[in-house]
Design a protein around this motif. Sequence first.
Motif, mmCIF file in Angstrom:
data_model
loop_
_atom_site.group_PDB
_atom_site.id
_atom_site.type_symbol
_atom_site.label_atom_id
_atom_site.label_comp_id
_atom_site.label_asym_id
_atom_site.label_seq_id
_atom_site.Cartn_x
_atom_site.Cartn_y
_atom_site.Cartn_z
ATOM 1 N N VAL A 114 9.786 3.699 2.300
ATOM 2 C CA VAL A 114 8.467 3.377 1.755
ATOM 3 C C VAL A 114 7.432 4.142 2.569
ATOM 4 C CG1 VAL A 114 6.757 1.570 1.325
ATOM 5 C CG2 VAL A 114 9.191 1.094 0.992
ATOM 6 N N VAL A 115 6.565 4.904 1.898
ATOM 7 C CA VAL A 115 5.560 5.713 2.600
ATOM 8 C C VAL A 115 4.168 5.373 2.071
ATOM 9 C CG1 VAL A 115 7.079 7.619 3.199
ATOM 10 C CG2 VAL A 115 5.944 7.614 0.991
ATOM 11 N N PRO A 116 3.116 5.527 2.900
ATOM 12 C CA PRO A 116 1.746 5.222 2.465
ATOM 13 C C PRO A 116 1.361 6.035 1.225
ATOM 14 C CG PRO A 116 1.823 5.546 4.835
ATOM 15 C CD PRO A 116 3.158 5.970 4.301
ATOM 16 N N ALA A 117 0.969 5.349 0.172
ATOM 17 C CA ALA A 117 0.724 6.013 -1.110
ATOM 18 C C ALA A 117 -0.420 7.013 -1.040
ATOM 19 C CB ALA A 117 0.425 4.958 -2.179
ATOM 20 N N ARG A 118 -1.532 6.624 -0.422
ATOM 21 C CA ARG A 118 -2.709 7.499 -0.416
ATOM 22 C C ARG A 118 -2.431 8.801 0.315
ATOM 23 N NH1 ARG A 118 -7.431 8.262 2.736
ATOM 24 N NH2 ARG A 118 -6.838 6.659 4.238
ATOM 25 N N TYR A 119 -1.807 8.702 1.476
ATOM 26 C CA TYR A 119 -1.544 9.922 2.248
ATOM 27 C C TYR A 119 -0.497 10.796 1.555
ATOM 28 C CZ TYR A 119 -4.194 7.685 5.954
ATOM 29 O OH TYR A 119 -5.194 7.084 6.677
ATOM 30 N N LEU A 120 0.514 10.175 0.980
ATOM 31 C CA LEU A 120 1.533 10.949 0.292
ATOM 32 C C LEU A 120 0.935 11.727 -0.874
ATOM 33 C CD1 LEU A 120 4.515 11.709 -0.191
ATOM 34 C CD2 LEU A 120 4.681 9.673 -1.663
ATOM 35 N N SER A 121 0.138 11.064 -1.697
ATOM 36 C CA SER A 121 -0.429 11.747 -2.864
ATOM 37 C C SER A 121 -1.403 12.851 -2.457
ATOM 38 C CB SER A 121 -1.133 10.740 -3.774
ATOM 39 O OG SER A 121 -2.208 10.106 -3.115
ATOM 40 N N SER A 160 0.832 -1.209 0.000
ATOM 41 C CA SER A 160 0.000 0.000 0.000
ATOM 42 C C SER A 160 0.865 1.257 0.000
ATOM 43 C CB SER A 160 -0.921 0.012 1.227
ATOM 44 O OG SER A 160 -1.841 -1.051 1.162
ATOM 45 N N GLY A 161 2.161 1.056 -0.117
ATOM 46 C CA GLY A 161 3.082 2.185 -0.081
ATOM 47 C C GLY A 161 3.812 2.386 -1.388
ATOM 48 N N ILE A 162 4.528 3.505 -1.465
ATOM 49 C CA ILE A 162 5.390 3.821 -2.596
ATOM 50 C C ILE A 162 6.826 3.851 -2.107
ATOM 51 C CG2 ILE A 162 6.062 5.634 -4.240
ATOM 52 C CD1 ILE A 162 3.148 6.430 -4.415
ATOM 53 N N TYR A 192 19.009 8.392 -5.454
ATOM 54 C CA TYR A 192 20.366 8.057 -5.884
ATOM 55 C C TYR A 192 21.138 9.361 -6.089
ATOM 56 C CZ TYR A 192 18.334 3.451 -6.778
ATOM 57 O OH TYR A 192 17.696 2.230 -6.649
ATOM 58 N N GLU A 193 22.382 9.268 -6.493
ATOM 59 C CA GLU A 193 23.189 10.474 -6.663
ATOM 60 C C GLU A 193 22.631 11.409 -7.730
ATOM 61 O OE1 GLU A 193 27.287 9.756 -7.292
ATOM 62 O OE2 GLU A 193 27.629 8.804 -5.345
ATOM 63 N N LYS A 194 22.068 10.843 -8.789
ATOM 64 C CA LYS A 194 21.621 11.666 -9.904
ATOM 65 C C LYS A 194 20.154 11.460 -10.261
ATOM 66 C CE LYS A 194 25.682 13.477 -10.822
ATOM 67 N NZ LYS A 194 25.945 14.935 -10.722
ATOM 68 N N ALA A 195 19.388 10.788 -9.410
ATOM 69 C CA ALA A 195 17.995 10.510 -9.767
ATOM 70 C C ALA A 195 17.173 10.186 -8.523
ATOM 71 C CB ALA A 195 17.913 9.364 -10.766
ATOM 72 N N LEU A 196 15.877 10.447 -8.631
ATOM 73 C CA LEU A 196 14.913 10.088 -7.599
ATOM 74 C C LEU A 196 13.949 9.090 -8.238
ATOM 75 C CD1 LEU A 196 13.833 10.655 -4.712
ATOM 76 C CD2 LEU A 196 12.429 12.475 -5.709
ATOM 77 N N VAL A 197 13.851 7.893 -7.662
ATOM 78 C CA VAL A 197 13.079 6.820 -8.287
ATOM 79 C C VAL A 197 11.899 6.441 -7.394
ATOM 80 C CG1 VAL A 197 13.131 4.449 -9.138
ATOM 81 C CG2 VAL A 197 15.110 5.949 -9.491
ATOM 82 N N PHE A 198 10.711 6.395 -8.003
ATOM 83 C CA PHE A 198 9.476 6.011 -7.314
ATOM 84 C C PHE A 198 9.045 4.638 -7.840
ATOM 85 C CE2 PHE A 198 9.753 10.539 -7.293
ATOM 86 C CZ PHE A 198 9.199 10.963 -6.095
ATOM 87 N N THR A 199 8.666 3.738 -6.929
ATOM 88 C CA THR A 199 8.271 2.391 -7.330
ATOM 89 C C THR A 199 7.037 1.970 -6.552
ATOM 90 O OG1 THR A 199 10.616 1.834 -7.646
ATOM 91 C CG2 THR A 199 9.048 0.013 -7.642
ATOM 92 N N ALA A 200 6.081 1.328 -7.266
ATOM 93 C CA ALA A 200 4.908 0.727 -6.624
ATOM 94 C C ALA A 200 4.673 -0.631 -7.245
ATOM 95 C CB ALA A 200 3.681 1.616 -6.790
ATOM 96 N N ALA A 225 13.762 -2.217 2.611
ATOM 97 C CA ALA A 225 14.328 -3.538 2.340
ATOM 98 C C ALA A 225 13.239 -4.599 2.181
ATOM 99 C CB ALA A 225 15.284 -3.938 3.454
ATOM 100 N N GLU A 226 12.035 -4.324 2.700
ATOM 101 C CA GLU A 226 10.935 -5.280 2.599
ATOM 102 C C GLU A 226 10.143 -5.132 1.309
ATOM 103 O OE1 GLU A 226 8.472 -4.976 6.020
ATOM 104 O OE2 GLU A 226 10.120 -5.201 7.458
ATOM 105 N N PHE A 227 10.448 -4.099 0.535
ATOM 106 C CA PHE A 227 9.678 -3.855 -0.686
ATOM 107 C C PHE A 227 10.107 -4.833 -1.777
ATOM 108 C CE2 PHE A 227 8.115 -1.556 -4.392
ATOM 109 C CZ PHE A 227 6.904 -1.071 -3.923
#
Length: 378
Positions: A73-80, A31-33, A38-46, A118-120
């Motif tokens: 990893v943060v709760p997707a609904r609240y973050l958005s 339920s999270g994102i 990284y040094e040159k990028a921000l990566v979002f994964t679901a 690490a659990e994602f």
Amino acid sequence: MLVNVTKESLLHALQHVLKAVVANSPNPILSGIHIQAYEKALVFTASNTSMTIQYRVPEDKDSMNVQRTGGIVVPARYLSEIIRRLHAGWIACESEEPFILSITSGDSHVRLCGLDPAEFPPVHSPFTDAEPACKFHIQNDVLRSAIRQVCVAASTSDSRPVLTGVSFEFTGGNLSLMATDGIRFASRTLHTGYNINNGTNVIVPAKNINEIVKMLSDDKAATEIAVSRHQISFTANELHVQSVLIEGVFPSAVKNVIPQSCKSELLIGPYGFLQAVERVSVLAGGNIIRLTAASGKLVLLSGTADIGEVRDEISLEAMEGDDFTIALNGRFLLDILRCLDSGSLRVRYTGKESPVVILTTDPLSPALFLITPVRTHD
């Protein structure tokens, strides 16, 4: 992790990965994102176990810069919901305490409790089980058109899982897409221009691939498709999507039901045909409409006993063969007509109880559809 990123860039990334978020998953991590700096990028994964979406925001002085790497990893609904309500401009995202994300925008300060990254579920890139059986590129507008046309025939019932997917069959440098629900059948052949391993045949969940093509924005850009034993991936610019495959064998017998001859063939302009079917479908009891071809015209009829009836007529560009009358499911016919791009259609009548064949006339994008007639008392 410490990142400064604009609200616009954040929302753009979130709108992609949110499509894979499981709202009420028994596993909270899904339920999270996953946010990784990284040094040159921000990566979002679901991920929802069936499909994983990853979106990369590259470092840019006008939209994003990474000051400290890290992940959470943060709760997707609240973050958005929070990001949507913040002021436009720069937003600072920082995680100093374990699994706590601090979000700062102007005078607004938010702390979100997160989870251990690490659990994602991991994103397998490159493929971990083997080298891809095949890898090639297809232009986005061609891929989008083909998927829209074929997915209309995929089943929505889980009673036969293989029919809920789209078959990808590679032969002689061509990619053949096929789907059927037992009543409809759709196929489209794409010329890839690549020397693809012959005999590769996989089934991709139709709901996943439908979501994937919706995310392809630049029509003239190309998407890389890579197929392995257990999954298929689509990569376009900063977007990377992985989908599981459906286990099983797509029924080869469906090819044998394609009629090789016909009693009549009509050449019809698709736009006028679509409009006429839309009109008669309004009063179609049980979604049944009747089509009668005669004297260079196609007459469409429908009705509901306690409401009324509709009669419509369109001129044919050409007609060969005998006059005929047939009943079809109007909703199924509309699904097919609405996914066609341009060019005239060839409609072949093969018998009162045999499938109606609908063919596009564009030699560069050949598509074929079958729709089974409805049996009526008259």
